[in-house]
Design a protein around this motif. Structure first.
Motif, mmCIF file in Angstrom:
data_model
loop_
_atom_site.group_PDB
_atom_site.id
_atom_site.type_symbol
_atom_site.label_atom_id
_atom_site.label_comp_id
_atom_site.label_asym_id
_atom_site.label_seq_id
_atom_site.Cartn_x
_atom_site.Cartn_y
_atom_site.Cartn_z
ATOM 1 N N UNK A 131 0.818 -1.216 0.000
ATOM 2 C CA UNK A 131 0.000 0.000 0.000
ATOM 3 C C UNK A 131 0.851 1.265 0.000
ATOM 4 N N UNK A 132 2.148 1.087 -0.109
ATOM 5 C CA UNK A 132 3.053 2.211 0.065
ATOM 6 C C UNK A 132 3.841 2.470 -1.206
ATOM 7 N N UNK A 133 3.866 3.723 -1.602
ATOM 8 C CA UNK A 133 4.743 4.120 -2.692
ATOM 9 C C UNK A 133 5.906 4.922 -2.128
ATOM 10 N N UNK A 134 7.039 4.786 -2.709
ATOM 11 C CA UNK A 134 8.201 5.568 -2.296
ATOM 12 C C UNK A 134 8.480 6.536 -3.427
ATOM 13 N N UNK A 135 8.439 7.806 -3.141
ATOM 14 C CA UNK A 135 8.618 8.857 -4.154
ATOM 15 C C UNK A 135 7.506 8.820 -5.203
ATOM 16 N N UNK A 136 6.328 8.336 -4.856
ATOM 17 C CA UNK A 136 5.215 8.335 -5.809
ATOM 18 C C UNK A 136 4.157 7.347 -5.377
#
Ligand SMILES: Cc1cc2nc3c(=O)[nH]c(=O)nc-3n(C[C@H](O)[C@H](O)[C@H](O)COP(=O)(O)O)c2cc1C
Length: 216
Positions: free
Chosen positions: A195-200
């Motif tokens: 559920x997590x985006x890194x830098x987006x």
């Protein structure tokens, strides 16, 4: 200990001990912890109504039962929702027997201008206190469930308890009791990594799947 508490605090319904009294002092100490929560501009808008009186609990339970039934009517639950519905129904059937009901209220009415900023400020300034309260209760072996179904009868309950409806919003009601011995079923949560985006925005299609229906 803190991490255990954060992962162990679940909605307690069938695990509520309806026969063991809950001490006023425990409730007071938990409320003292609840008020350490953050709020916008440190407004501290929370107010609490602890309902102990059997006649008042019965009347609230009656409203809750009606609202819960109306919420369910016309819904076809998915198979994975059946256990939650059964425990939700159990709580609706036994609410009057729960030793204490704590209504968490917020000063003011929901914003007439429902902009994201105003809504976030209004509800975001009260739910941290609700969760603090649930964690503090759980740390003492007391179970609770965050409930909102009764809000269909917010005005009637305000009249019953002398809550000034035009100036105060009821946000949640926590039925509170000691937890029966035993353990909860494993928690059902989607792993954060999905559920997590890194830098987006996260590259997954879980947004639609995670859009729930109405509670519980
Ligand atoms: C905003 C909100 C409203 C809720 N309203 C109700 C409710 O009216 N009745 C109820 O039994 N549970 C209610 N719940 C509890 C949820 O059903 C519960 O937190 C969720 O199913 C997760 O349960 P678990 O922690 O046991 O896994 C509510 C929870 C939230 C956050």
């Amino acid at each position: 200990m803190t991490l255990d508490l954060l992962t162990a605090t679940r909605a307690a319904r069938k695990r509520l001990d309806l026969h063991r009294p809950v001490a006023d002092q425990d409730i007071r100490e938990c409320l003292d912890i609840a008020v350490h929560a953050p709020s916008g501009s440190n407004r501290q808008p929370w107010r609490f109504v602890v309902v102990r009186d059997p006649a008042l609990k019965s009347q609230i339970a009656e409203y809750y039962r009606k609202a819960f039934a109306a919420n369910l009517s016309g819904r076809t639950p998915r198979p994975d929702q059946l256990a939650d519905l059964s425990s939700g129904q159990y709580l609706a059937d036994h609410l009057a027997e729960v030793p204490a009901l704590i209504l968490v209220c917020s000063l003011g009415r929901p914003p007439a201008d429902p902009s994201p900023l105003r809504l976030a400020s209004f509800y975001g300034s009260i739910y941290p206190a609700v969760w603090n309260l649930q964690l503090a209760l759980r740390a003492r072996g007391l179970g609770s469930t965050l409930t909102t179904a009764h809000l269909a009868y917010e005005r009637e309950i305000a009249d019953l308890l002398g809550i000034p409806f035009d100036e105060v919003t009821q946000v949640a009601m926590l039925p509170v009791a000691h937890l029966l011995p035993g353990s909860d079923k494993p928690v059902r949560r989607t792993p954060a990594a999905e559920l997590t985006g890194w830098d987006g925005w996260p590259p997954s299609d879980r947004v639609a799947a995670s859009q729930g229906g109405s509670e519980p």
